[in-house]
Design an enzyme around this catalytic site. Structure first.
Site, PDB file in Angstrom:
ATOM      1  N   HIS A   1       0.693  -1.282  -0.018  1.00 47.25           N
ATOM      2  CA  HIS A   1      -0.102   0.096  -0.112  1.00 47.25           C
ATOM      3  C   HIS A   1       0.900   1.444  -0.155  1.00 47.25           C
ATOM      4  O   HIS A   1       1.992   1.397   0.370  1.00 47.25           O
ATOM      5  CB  HIS A   1      -0.874   0.074   1.311  1.00 47.25           C
ATOM      6  CG  HIS A   1      -1.693  -0.996   1.496  1.00 47.25           C
ATOM      7  ND1 HIS A   1      -3.188  -0.981   1.437  1.00 47.25           N
ATOM      8  CD2 HIS A   1      -1.222  -2.274   2.103  1.00 47.25           C
ATOM      9  CE1 HIS A   1      -3.606  -2.204   1.832  1.00 47.25           C
ATOM     10  NE2 HIS A   1      -2.820  -2.654   1.983  1.00 47.25           N
TER      11      HIS A   1
ATOM     12  N   THR B   1       0.494   5.012   2.011  1.00 53.66           N
ATOM     13  CA  THR B   1      -0.384   5.735   2.916  1.00 53.66           C
ATOM     14  C   THR B   1      -1.206   6.799   2.500  1.00 53.66           C
ATOM     15  O   THR B   1      -2.533   7.029   2.942  1.00 53.66           O
ATOM     16  CB  THR B   1       0.207   6.133   3.980  1.00 53.66           C
ATOM     17  OG1 THR B   1       1.315   7.063   3.642  1.00 53.66           O
ATOM     18  CG2 THR B   1       1.077   5.001   4.978  1.00 53.66           C
TER      19      THR B   1
ATOM     20  N   GLU C   1       2.336  -0.996   4.387  1.00 45.22           N
ATOM     21  CA  GLU C   1       2.083   0.234   4.017  1.00 45.22           C
ATOM     22  C   GLU C   1       3.386   1.243   3.823  1.00 45.22           C
ATOM     23  O   GLU C   1       4.477   0.814   4.703  1.00 45.22           O
ATOM     24  CB  GLU C   1       1.400   1.082   5.200  1.00 45.22           C
ATOM     25  CG  GLU C   1      -0.132   0.772   5.498  1.00 45.22           C
ATOM     26  CD  GLU C   1      -1.153   1.610   4.431  1.00 45.22           C
ATOM     27  OE1 GLU C   1      -0.760   2.196   3.533  1.00 45.22           O
ATOM     28  OE2 GLU C   1      -2.386   1.273   4.626  1.00 45.22           O
TER      29      GLU C   1
ATOM     30  N   ASP D   1      -3.640   2.704  -4.920  1.00 42.53           N
ATOM     31  CA  ASP D   1      -2.183   2.477  -4.317  1.00 42.53           C
ATOM     32  C   ASP D   1      -1.548   1.032  -4.530  1.00 42.53           C
ATOM     33  O   ASP D   1      -2.633   0.206  -4.782  1.00 42.53           O
ATOM     34  CB  ASP D   1      -2.430   3.092  -2.737  1.00 42.53           C
ATOM     35  CG  ASP D   1      -3.076   1.838  -1.786  1.00 42.53           C
ATOM     36  OD1 ASP D   1      -4.282   1.685  -2.062  1.00 42.53           O
ATOM     37  OD2 ASP D   1      -2.659   1.537  -0.903  1.00 42.53           O
TER      38      ASP D   1
HETATM   39 ZN    ZN Z   1      -4.036   0.765   0.390  1.00 39.95          ZN
END
Ligand code: ZN
Length: 240
Positions: free
Chosen positions: A41, A43, A108, A156
């Site tokens: 991911h 953020t 993340e 993302d």
């Molecule tokens: Zn995400």
């Protein structure tokens, strides 16, 4: 004997994972149960501190978390035990997997959604991926983007994420030059290929957008399936 008896009668005499209601008769025929996928991911926030706050409290969308957060300087924070289910993926699917939070480790990366990912951050990510894949026995190609599993909701880690560099380090799926040189066979169906890779097709244009973010490094939600997409899809499905 008295000591053994005392141990046996103690309220904490059972081992973690052993139900005191049952007699423990061990079988050797088992293996670890856990994550089979890693989800990357971004953020989309302004700082590590802001993300540490979001991932440990409640935000507008409810409670969210991830197993790891990596700062732009490469510092790795762990927020949730790998044995526990973090709340990072939300609804979505990848191949036949529909409960992504149960099946994955979430990482993340501190990134505002438009900046480059610094070298230090990517180096820390690849080191963490190597550690996770080795220890948790996760196949190295099973590293995907959040957008890959939820194309209609997420973009993302975005078009700037260096999937090619990650593939060169041995993680994620990437077409070989040899496969890219071959022409799709007559009757080749790029949508079936997209599905075979793992993308859901309930929103085809969204799936194509997520695919382009990942494999072409572009954010294009409008253009119909193009020859360049087909060439990449053809190459990807040729690889085992
Ligand atoms: Zn995400």
């Amino acid at each position: 004997m008295a000591a053994i008896l005392a141990l046996g009668l103690g309220s904490c005499s059972h081992l973690p994972g052993h139900n005191p209601m049952a007699t423990w008769v061990q079988s050797r025929n088992h293996n670890a149960r856990g994550a089979i996928l890693i989800v990357v991911h971004a953020t989309e926030q302004d700082s590590v501190q802001a993300s540490l706050d979001t991932l440990r409290s409640r935000n507008a969308q409810g409670k969210v978390s991830a197993h790891y957060l990596i700062g732009r300087d490469g510092h790795v924070y762990q927020l949730v035990s790998e044995r526990r289910r973090a709340w990072h993926a939300g609804g979505g699917s990848w191949g036949n997997i529909t409960d992504l939070n149960s099946a994955s480790i979430g990482i993340e990366l501190d990134n505002d959604g438009s900046s480059e990912f610094p070298r230090e951050q990517i180096d820390a990510l690849t080191a963490l991926l190597a550690d996770l894949c080795d220890r948790l026995d996760i196949p190295r190609r099973q590293v995907i983007a959040h957008a890959d599993l939820a194309p209609a909701r997420k973009t993302d880690p975005g078009a700037r994420f260096p999937w090619r560099a990650l593939a060169q380090a041995g993680f994620g799926r990437w077409p070989t030059d040899e496969a890219l040189a071959s022409e799709p066979a007559p009757g080749f169906d790029p949508w079936l290929a997209l599905r075979a890779i793992g993308y859901r097709l309930d929103d085809r244009q969204a799936a194509l957008r997520a695919f382009r973010l990942h494999f072409r490094g572009i954010d294009d939600a409008r253009t119909p399936m193009a020859p360049e997409d087909e060439r990449l899809l053809n190459a990807l499905v040729q690889q085992p």
